[in-house]
Design a protein around this motif. Structure first.
Motif, PDB file in Angstrom:
ATOM      1  N   ALA A 139      91.384  30.364  60.372  1.00 42.99           N
ATOM      2  CA  ALA A 139      92.097  31.647  60.298  1.00 42.99           C
ATOM      3  C   ALA A 139      91.214  32.726  59.686  1.00 42.99           C
ATOM      4  CB  ALA A 139      93.375  31.482  59.481  1.00 42.99           C
ATOM      5  N   GLY A 140      90.499  32.380  58.621  1.00 42.84           N
ATOM      6  CA  GLY A 140      89.615  33.335  57.967  1.00 42.84           C
ATOM      7  C   GLY A 140      88.486  33.793  58.875  1.00 42.84           C
ATOM      8  N   HIS A 141      87.941  32.860  59.647  1.00 45.88           N
ATOM      9  CA  HIS A 141      86.878  33.222  60.586  1.00 45.88           C
ATOM     10  C   HIS A 141      87.374  34.227  61.629  1.00 45.88           C
ATOM     11  CE1 HIS A 141      84.037  30.541  58.873  1.00 45.88           C
ATOM     12  NE2 HIS A 141      84.324  29.455  59.559  1.00 45.88           N
ATOM     13  N   LEU A 142      88.523  33.952  62.206  1.00 53.49           N
ATOM     14  CA  LEU A 142      89.045  34.869  63.225  1.00 53.49           C
ATOM     15  C   LEU A 142      89.432  36.211  62.616  1.00 53.49           C
ATOM     16  CD1 LEU A 142      91.107  32.566  65.600  1.00 53.49           C
ATOM     17  CD2 LEU A 142      88.743  33.363  65.807  1.00 53.49           C
ATOM     18  N   GLN A 143      89.930  36.200  61.393  1.00 55.24           N
ATOM     19  CA  GLN A 143      90.279  37.453  60.723  1.00 55.24           C
ATOM     20  C   GLN A 143      89.025  38.301  60.500  1.00 55.24           C
ATOM     21  OE1 GLN A 143      93.351  38.853  59.976  1.00 55.24           O
ATOM     22  NE2 GLN A 143      92.126  40.615  59.412  1.00 55.24           N
ATOM     23  N   ARG A 144      87.928  37.674  60.107  1.00 51.28           N
ATOM     24  CA  ARG A 144      86.659  38.403  59.929  1.00 51.28           C
ATOM     25  C   ARG A 144      86.234  39.078  61.224  1.00 51.28           C
ATOM     26  NH1 ARG A 144      82.064  34.682  58.237  1.00 51.28           N
ATOM     27  NH2 ARG A 144      80.893  36.601  58.585  1.00 51.28           N
ATOM     28  N   LEU A 145      86.322  38.334  62.322  1.00 55.58           N
ATOM     29  CA  LEU A 145      85.932  38.889  63.612  1.00 55.58           C
ATOM     30  C   LEU A 145      86.871  40.011  64.027  1.00 55.58           C
ATOM     31  CD1 LEU A 145      84.022  38.795  66.023  1.00 55.58           C
ATOM     32  CD2 LEU A 145      85.494  37.014  67.011  1.00 55.58           C
ATOM     33  N   LEU A 146      88.155  39.833  63.797  1.00 49.46           N
ATOM     34  CA  LEU A 146      89.137  40.867  64.120  1.00 49.46           C
ATOM     35  C   LEU A 146      88.824  42.170  63.389  1.00 49.46           C
ATOM     36  CD1 LEU A 146      91.920  41.524  65.522  1.00 49.46           C
ATOM     37  CD2 LEU A 146      92.948  40.911  63.326  1.00 49.46           C
ATOM     38  N   VAL A 147      88.543  42.075  62.116  1.00 52.85           N
ATOM     39  CA  VAL A 147      88.220  43.255  61.302  1.00 52.85           C
ATOM     40  C   VAL A 147      86.966  43.952  61.838  1.00 52.85           C
ATOM     41  CG1 VAL A 147      87.299  43.892  59.025  1.00 52.85           C
ATOM     42  CG2 VAL A 147      89.417  42.561  59.192  1.00 52.85           C
ATOM     43  N   ASP A 148      85.933  43.181  62.147  1.00 52.91           N
ATOM     44  CA  ASP A 148      84.696  43.781  62.639  1.00 52.91           C
ATOM     45  C   ASP A 148      84.898  44.445  64.002  1.00 52.91           C
ATOM     46  OD1 ASP A 148      83.398  43.028  60.334  1.00 52.91           O
ATOM     47  OD2 ASP A 148      82.076  41.561  61.302  1.00 52.91           O
ATOM     48  N   LEU A 149      85.648  43.816  64.878  1.00 59.15           N
ATOM     49  CA  LEU A 149      85.925  44.420  66.181  1.00 59.15           C
ATOM     50  C   LEU A 149      86.736  45.705  66.029  1.00 59.15           C
ATOM     51  CD1 LEU A 149      86.731  41.195  68.194  1.00 59.15           C
ATOM     52  CD2 LEU A 149      84.892  42.826  68.739  1.00 59.15           C
ATOM     53  N   ASN A 150      87.703  45.676  65.131  1.00 58.47           N
ATOM     54  CA  ASN A 150      88.518  46.861  64.866  1.00 58.47           C
ATOM     55  C   ASN A 150      87.635  48.013  64.379  1.00 58.47           C
ATOM     56  OD1 ASN A 150      91.183  47.687  65.121  1.00 58.47           O
ATOM     57  ND2 ASN A 150      91.705  47.214  63.013  1.00 58.47           N
ATOM     58  N   ASP A 151      86.725  47.705  63.466  1.00 60.03           N
ATOM     59  CA  ASP A 151      85.826  48.731  62.946  1.00 60.03           C
ATOM     60  C   ASP A 151      84.887  49.232  64.030  1.00 60.03           C
ATOM     61  OD1 ASP A 151      84.784  50.481  61.057  1.00 60.03           O
ATOM     62  OD2 ASP A 151      83.503  48.977  60.111  1.00 60.03           O
ATOM     63  N   LEU A 152      84.407  48.347  64.903  1.00 55.62           N
ATOM     64  CA  LEU A 152      83.537  48.781  65.990  1.00 55.62           C
ATOM     65  C   LEU A 152      84.254  49.788  66.888  1.00 55.62           C
ATOM     66  CD1 LEU A 152      80.873  48.627  67.557  1.00 55.62           C
ATOM     67  CD2 LEU A 152      81.830  46.651  68.786  1.00 55.62           C
ATOM     68  N   ALA A 153      85.515  49.539  67.192  1.00 51.74           N
ATOM     69  CA  ALA A 153      86.282  50.488  68.011  1.00 51.74           C
ATOM     70  C   ALA A 153      86.390  51.839  67.306  1.00 51.74           C
ATOM     71  CB  ALA A 153      87.662  49.924  68.322  1.00 51.74           C
ATOM     72  N   LEU A 154      86.645  51.818  66.012  1.00 49.80           N
ATOM     73  CA  LEU A 154      86.749  53.067  65.251  1.00 49.80           C
ATOM     74  C   LEU A 154      85.411  53.796  65.192  1.00 49.80           C
ATOM     75  CD1 LEU A 154      88.982  51.772  62.324  1.00 49.80           C
ATOM     76  CD2 LEU A 154      89.673  53.356  64.145  1.00 49.80           C
ATOM     77  N   GLN A 155      84.348  53.064  64.940  1.00 50.32           N
ATOM     78  CA  GLN A 155      83.025  53.684  64.884  1.00 50.32           C
ATOM     79  C   GLN A 155      82.621  54.238  66.244  1.00 50.32           C
ATOM     80  OE1 GLN A 155      79.853  51.538  63.043  1.00 50.32           O
ATOM     81  NE2 GLN A 155      81.065  50.967  61.261  1.00 50.32           N
ATOM     82  N   GLY A 156      82.960  53.523  67.291  1.00 46.13           N
ATOM     83  CA  GLY A 156      82.644  54.003  68.627  1.00 46.13           C
ATOM     84  C   GLY A 156      83.312  55.336  68.923  1.00 46.13           C
ATOM     85  N   LYS A 157      84.566  55.484  68.493  1.00 44.54           N
ATOM     86  CA  LYS A 157      85.260  56.754  68.692  1.00 44.54           C
ATOM     87  C   LYS A 157      84.670  57.848  67.803  1.00 44.54           C
ATOM     88  CE  LYS A 157      88.156  57.245  71.850  1.00 44.54           C
ATOM     89  NZ  LYS A 157      87.604  57.872  73.076  1.00 44.54           N
ATOM     90  N   GLN A 158      84.313  57.512  66.573  1.00 42.82           N
ATOM     91  CA  GLN A 158      83.669  58.488  65.684  1.00 42.82           C
ATOM     92  C   GLN A 158      82.390  59.013  66.326  1.00 42.82           C
ATOM     93  OE1 GLN A 158      84.910  59.784  62.981  1.00 42.82           O
ATOM     94  NE2 GLN A 158      83.142  60.858  62.160  1.00 42.82           N
ATOM     95  N   ALA A 159      81.599  58.111  66.874  1.00 37.12           N
ATOM     96  CA  ALA A 159      80.361  58.509  67.548  1.00 37.12           C
ATOM     97  C   ALA A 159      80.669  59.329  68.801  1.00 37.12           C
ATOM     98  CB  ALA A 159      79.543  57.267  67.909  1.00 37.12           C
ATOM     99  N   HIS A 160      81.657  58.899  69.547  1.00 35.98           N
ATOM    100  CA  HIS A 160      82.066  59.570  70.787  1.00 35.98           C
ATOM    101  C   HIS A 160      82.424  61.034  70.533  1.00 35.98           C
ATOM    102  CE1 HIS A 160      84.258  59.756  74.680  1.00 35.98           C
ATOM    103  NE2 HIS A 160      85.193  60.384  74.006  1.00 35.98           N
ATOM    104  N   TRP A 161      83.106  61.280  69.438  1.00 38.06           N
ATOM    105  CA  TRP A 161      83.555  62.639  69.114  1.00 38.06           C
ATOM    106  C   TRP A 161      82.447  63.493  68.504  1.00 38.06           C
ATOM    107  CZ3 TRP A 161      87.883  59.870  66.127  1.00 38.06           C
ATOM    108  CH2 TRP A 161      88.894  59.474  67.008  1.00 38.06           C
ATOM    109  N   ASN A 162      81.469  62.881  67.844  1.00 42.30           N
ATOM    110  CA  ASN A 162      80.553  63.650  67.012  1.00 42.30           C
ATOM    111  C   ASN A 162      79.079  63.564  67.375  1.00 42.30           C
ATOM    112  OD1 ASN A 162      82.465  64.830  65.103  1.00 42.30           O
ATOM    113  ND2 ASN A 162      82.896  62.702  64.608  1.00 42.30           N
ATOM    114  N   ALA A 163      78.734  62.828  68.424  1.00 42.44           N
ATOM    115  CA  ALA A 163      77.332  62.778  68.836  1.00 42.44           C
ATOM    116  C   ALA A 163      76.978  64.083  69.540  1.00 42.44           C
ATOM    117  CB  ALA A 163      77.097  61.588  69.767  1.00 42.44           C
ATOM    118  N   VAL A 164      75.797  64.599  69.261  1.00 43.80           N
ATOM    119  CA  VAL A 164      75.298  65.822  69.899  1.00 43.80           C
ATOM    120  C   VAL A 164      73.813  65.654  70.174  1.00 43.80           C
ATOM    121  CG1 VAL A 164      77.011  67.361  68.840  1.00 43.80           C
ATOM    122  CG2 VAL A 164      74.866  66.943  67.657  1.00 43.80           C
TER     123      VAL A 164
END
Length: 182
Positions: A31-56
């Motif tokens: 459970a802990g292993h999958l939770q770690r991966l879930l958190v990292d994937l969630n953050d990747l989606a957020l970072q991807g959108k941050q980059a999407h909005w602010n890259a120039v």
């Protein structure tokens, strides 16, 4: 009459009435292993959108579209992992608080970010996610090869996206890591 039926149905479905006998049920480490991966994937989606909005900068449009592809993959994989967690009786936690507190991804810069720097940052984050998936893989595979198959798909697609994105910054025969000539 409807109230009596509702009450009767509610008491029939109390906690002690339902018993399942799954062939596989996660333990705390799994459970802990999958939770770690879930958190990292969630953050990747957020970072991807941050980059999407602010890259120039140069090649903005190509990067903008590439970031959408990364975000879509991260969101799909987040859902796949969370649903797999539920299937093996683990309660996923994809809250922003948990993601912020436990992500292993490097922080994405705030404000406007030059396209080259955005590429470097998002590729580092993709590789952080695949690093987590690779780190937990053997334990997950030993416990449940079916879930390991899910990790294989995540690793394969994210490493492909990292390569496609990073290629924008590479120079033939001078980039690190060097290409292996077979």
């Amino acid at each position: 009459m409807a109230t009596a039926t509702t009450t009767s149905n509610a008491s029939r479905h109390s906690r002690t009435d339902h018993v399942s006998h799954p062939a596989f049920r996660a333990d705390a480490q799994f459970a802990g292993h999958l939770q770690r991966l879930l958190v990292d994937l969630n953050d990747l989606a957020l970072q991807g959108k941050q980059a999407h909005w602010n890259a120039v900068g140069p090649n903005f449009r190509d990067l903008h579209l590439q970031l959408d592809e990364i975000v879509d993959a991260a969101r799909t994989f987040t859902d796949d992992v969370a649903e797999r967690m539920r299937a093996v009786y683990v309660v996923p936690d994809g809250t922003s608080a948990r993601t912020a507190a436990q992500s292993s991804l490097p922080a994405f810069p705030g404000g406007e970010v030059r396209t080259g720097d955005a590429i470097d940052a998002i590729v580092a984050s993709i590789y952080a996610v695949t690093g987590t998936a690779r780190e937990i893989h053997d334990d997950v595979d030993a416990a449940d090869p079916t879930t390991a198959d899910l990790l294989h798909g995540i690793i394969e697609r994210l490493e492909q996206l990292a390569w496609l994105t990073d290629a924008e910054r590479r120079e033939p025969e001078t980039s690190v890591p060097e290409a292996i000539i077979a």
